[in-house]
Write a protein that holds these residues in place. Structure first.
Motif, short mmCIF file in Angstrom:
data_model
loop_
_atom_site.label_atom_id
_atom_site.label_comp_id
_atom_site.label_asym_id
_atom_site.label_seq_id
_atom_site.Cartn_x
_atom_site.Cartn_y
_atom_site.Cartn_z
N GLU A 127 -29.38 -79.27 8.84
CA GLU A 127 -29.49 -78.43 7.64
C GLU A 127 -30.86 -77.75 7.59
O GLU A 127 -30.96 -76.57 7.27
CB GLU A 127 -29.27 -79.28 6.38
CG GLU A 127 -29.36 -78.46 5.12
CD GLU A 127 -29.25 -79.32 3.87
OE1 GLU A 127 -29.11 -78.72 2.79
OE2 GLU A 127 -29.36 -80.55 3.96
N ALA A 128 -31.90 -78.49 7.91
CA ALA A 128 -33.24 -77.90 7.93
C ALA A 128 -33.34 -76.79 8.98
O ALA A 128 -33.91 -75.73 8.72
CB ALA A 128 -34.29 -78.98 8.19
N VAL A 129 -32.75 -77.03 10.14
CA VAL A 129 -32.74 -76.00 11.19
C VAL A 129 -31.95 -74.78 10.72
O VAL A 129 -32.36 -73.63 10.94
CB VAL A 129 -32.15 -76.56 12.51
CG1 VAL A 129 -31.87 -75.47 13.52
CG2 VAL A 129 -33.10 -77.60 13.08
N PHE A 130 -30.83 -75.00 10.04
CA PHE A 130 -30.03 -73.90 9.52
C PHE A 130 -30.83 -73.05 8.54
O PHE A 130 -30.85 -71.83 8.63
CB PHE A 130 -28.76 -74.43 8.84
CG PHE A 130 -28.03 -73.39 8.05
CD1 PHE A 130 -27.27 -72.43 8.69
CD2 PHE A 130 -28.12 -73.36 6.66
CE1 PHE A 130 -26.61 -71.45 7.97
CE2 PHE A 130 -27.47 -72.40 5.93
CZ PHE A 130 -26.70 -71.44 6.59
N TRP A 131 -31.51 -73.70 7.58
CA TRP A 131 -32.28 -72.95 6.59
C TRP A 131 -33.46 -72.23 7.24
O TRP A 131 -33.81 -71.12 6.87
CB TRP A 131 -32.75 -73.85 5.46
CG TRP A 131 -31.61 -74.20 4.55
CD1 TRP A 131 -31.02 -75.42 4.41
CD2 TRP A 131 -30.88 -73.31 3.70
NE1 TRP A 131 -29.99 -75.35 3.53
CE2 TRP A 131 -29.88 -74.06 3.06
CE3 TRP A 131 -30.96 -71.96 3.41
CZ2 TRP A 131 -28.98 -73.50 2.16
CZ3 TRP A 131 -30.07 -71.40 2.51
CH2 TRP A 131 -29.11 -72.17 1.89
#
Length: 192
Positions: A127-131
């Motif tokens: 999720e952090a990589v996505f954002w």
């Protein structure tokens, strides 16, 4: 005394551009529900609306002599290079044989809990990589929008007060900026 040239902030133009794109997609989706249009028809309609809005915005800006100011934050402290390091970790997954009986059952439950926690942690990381990726993509889109519109509005000193020249420049740049997307859609339709 000569009047100062009006300026728009690049960040504001980018936010308005994203709103126009979002409203266009929503409008096409809502109106498309009743008409059962194909995906390519919806794309053509969306691109047509965006191209019209871009043409009108650039014509107005060129006619009134608007300029753009870059107020996007600078990333001067960012150093390029390898973000992840030069070596990647190798993970050697052991073969786990828990066996039969009560010990195997307890060990299986503990392994199941550990793997569940690992998957939750991996989902949080993803999720952090996505954002972060979304932030980078939005930054690139902003730069493209800003640089393209700044290039167009550099002509605003020449076109100020002349609607004909403003419309010709706007039409030319609209065809350049949106026309290639229409071309790709048309080619994909022909190839099918």
């Amino acid at each position: 005394m000569k009047a100062k040239q009006p300026y728009l902030k690049g960040k504001s133009v980018f936010i308005v551009s994203l709103l126009v794109i979002g409203i266009t997609i929503l409008t096409v989706y809502i109106t498309g529900i009743n008409y059962n249009r194909s995906l390519t028809s919806n794309l053509y309609l969306s691109l047509g609306i965006i191209a019209t809005a871009l043409f009108l915005f650039m014509t107005y800006g060129l006619y009134t002599g608007i300029g753009l100011i870059d107020n996007f934050p600078k990333f001067r402290n960012f150093q390029t290079g390898d973000l992840t390091g030069s070596t990647s970790p190798t993970i050697d997954m052991p073969s786990i044989d828990v066996g039969d009986g009560i010990g195997g059952l307890i060990l299986s439950i503990l392994l199941w809990i550990a793997m569940s926690i690992l998957f939750v942690v991996l989902l949080i990381v993803l999720e952090a990589v996505f954002w972060f990726s979304l932030f980078i993509i939005l930054g690139m889109l902003y730069w493209i929008f800003f640089r393209a519109l700044k290039f167009v509005f550099n002509k605003s000193k020449d076109t100020k007060g002349d609607i004909g020249i403003s419309a010709v420049y706007s039409l030319t740049y609209t065809l350049l900026y949106i026309g290639w997307i229409f071309g790709i859609l048309y080619l994909t339709e022909i190839i099918k």
